[in-house]
Each structure stands twice: as structure tokens, then as C-alpha cells.
Scaffold this active site. Sequence first.
Site, mmCIF file in Angstrom:
data_model
loop_
_atom_site.group_PDB
_atom_site.id
_atom_site.type_symbol
_atom_site.label_atom_id
_atom_site.label_comp_id
_atom_site.label_asym_id
_atom_site.label_seq_id
_atom_site.Cartn_x
_atom_site.Cartn_y
_atom_site.Cartn_z
ATOM 1 N N SER A 183 0.784 -1.242 -0.100
ATOM 2 C CA SER A 183 -0.134 -0.046 0.113
ATOM 3 C C SER A 183 0.986 1.482 0.048
ATOM 4 C CB SER A 183 -1.052 -0.059 1.173
ATOM 5 O OG SER A 183 -1.785 0.944 0.878
ATOM 6 N N ASP A 273 -9.651 -3.888 -6.505
ATOM 7 C CA ASP A 273 -9.122 -2.871 -5.175
ATOM 8 C C ASP A 273 -9.901 -1.770 -5.651
ATOM 9 O OD1 ASP A 273 -7.698 -1.211 -3.814
ATOM 10 O OD2 ASP A 273 -5.841 -2.037 -4.118
ATOM 11 N N HIS A 302 -7.941 -4.348 -1.999
ATOM 12 C CA HIS A 302 -6.683 -3.685 -1.268
ATOM 13 C C HIS A 302 -6.410 -4.464 0.191
ATOM 14 C CE1 HIS A 302 -4.123 -0.510 -1.096
ATOM 15 N NE2 HIS A 302 -4.173 -0.215 0.323
#
Length: 319
Positions: A183, A273, A302
Site C-alpha cells: 500500500s 481494489d 486492497h
Amino acid sequence: MPLIDMPLESLKKYEGTNPRPDDFDSYWERALAEMKATDGQLELVKSEFQVPFAECFDLYFTGVRGARIHAKYVRPKHVAEPHPAIVQFHGYSVNAGDWSDKLIYALLGFSVVAMDCRGQGGLSEDTGGVKGTTQKGHIIRGLDDHPDNLLFRHIFLDTAQLAGIVMNLPEVDPDRVGAMGVSQGGGLTLACAALEPRIKRLALMVPFLSDYQRVYEMDLAKDAYEELKLFFRHHDPQHAREKEIFTKLGYIDVQHLAGRIRGETMMGVGLMDTVCPPSTQFAPFNKITAPKTLELYPDYGHEILPGFGDKTVQFMLGL
């Protein structure tokens, strides 16, 4: 397969939406000159946490604008020197994590350094001094100030400075240093390898900090990107400054740095995502000209992608 973004064939050709400032290259050359002129004042402090096969240290250095940056450093014992090293970067707002999650690489003979991003959940400082709002996040911090004061400029420089520090440690082989993260950590891995092109291998998952305008146009300026929508709502409700704002954000958009990367890259993407949409991840990947591999997870969003950690270990063993 359900779609939340472009079809896969379009993603593979996507080159990004967010504008690239005309002076982007000179901006980053100026930033790197500031970083190189900064006295890092490296300090290693033995941690209370220790294990039989490695030494654990709190590592401190001074980054740009005088911020004292903290990282966790794990150095294997009884390993031939110089040996390889890995620099790790964490997700948005949190910290470098536990000592224990670095030990697998120390067992394999790697030194490991995990950085706390300035002003987030760890011990690194945020020296402040910026004009304008700081509400809800670091992407917009400095957006109403000079571009040289954007906070993510400083954080990107911290990653490169730390990588250089690691490469200069006597126990580390500077030609065998990798970088990794998830991330925000994935975005910082890209920034680190772009600004310190001696990084040999980079493994990243679901990267953040890319193609801000695309996120906004997809109505996904929420969750980690919520600050973008709030900035417009509070400071430019009629979008009179939209082009100016996204162009300034272009300085800290990792897709525009990706072409500088020289290390072999492995990137994991979840095609569902909705936090960092796939197109924003393909934008930097498609600009990387170094050897690269894409690991796709069609039903994942995600989140941690199963098996990618094992792939990363095998990948880094090639350093």
C-alpha cells in the site's frame, strides 16, 4: 470476472491521467541536492528486543528540514560480510511494525531496515512549518504552499536517504540491496528505487500514492484518499483550481518517478481494489523499463495477497 476498473487489456496499456509538471525532473534534482547536503547524523541504539541470531537496533538519522527519522534495524550474526539488505516501508498512517516480522530475512542472512514515516504512527518526527490545511492526511499537506514543502516530497527523500545509509554500512553489500512494502509502503518502494536507483530488486503490493486524478474521477477519493475530496470541498468547492491542484500533486505521484527505476521489479495487484484502483497501479508499472513481473489476483482487493509473501522471499534470495 467482475470489473471495478478498465478491462485487463486496457490496464496493460494505461499510461496514467494525473498531469506531470513541466519541471518535474528539475524539481527532483533540486530535492535530491537538498537531501545530499543534509548531515544524516546516523545513530544506532541497541534495542531492548534481542534474539540469539541477530542484533536489533533503533536507527536514527536526520532527514531534510531537520526531522529526526527512526527505523528498526536487524543485523544477522555469524553471517559473512558484506551481505545483502532489505529496506521495508509501511502502510499509510501506521509504523514499521514489530521486530518479529523482520526475523525471517535475518535468518536468511539479510540485514533489514524498516522506516517509520515522518509524522505517522511511529517515532519519526514531523517538523511542520507548512502553510495551509493538513486535514485528514499527508497527500495534501503543503498543497497550498510551495511545491518544495509537500510532505510526501520529504518522505520520498527519507526513503532514498535511508537506502543510501544502508548501502554505506560496512556489513552491507551496496550492490545487493532490495526494497519492499504494501500500500503506502508499495508507493514508497517505487519512490525509493527511483530516487536511489542502486536498489537492485523491489517487491511491492497494491501500491498507493499514484494517479490521484484518476482516483478522483472514479469517485474513489475516500478511505485512504479521502483527503483529496475534503480538500476540494473545503478549499476549492467549484474546482476553479482543479488543474493547478492535480498538477502540483503530480510532483509526488509515483507513476512519474517510475521511469527512473533500474531494479528488477515484482508487483502484486488485486483487480478488485477499490482503495487504490488497478489503473492507478498499472500506471507506474507500465512506465518501468527495467525487468518486471506482474502478479495478478482477480478476486482480491486492497489486502494482503496470498502467496505474494512467499514469492517475495524467493525473489529477494536472488539478490
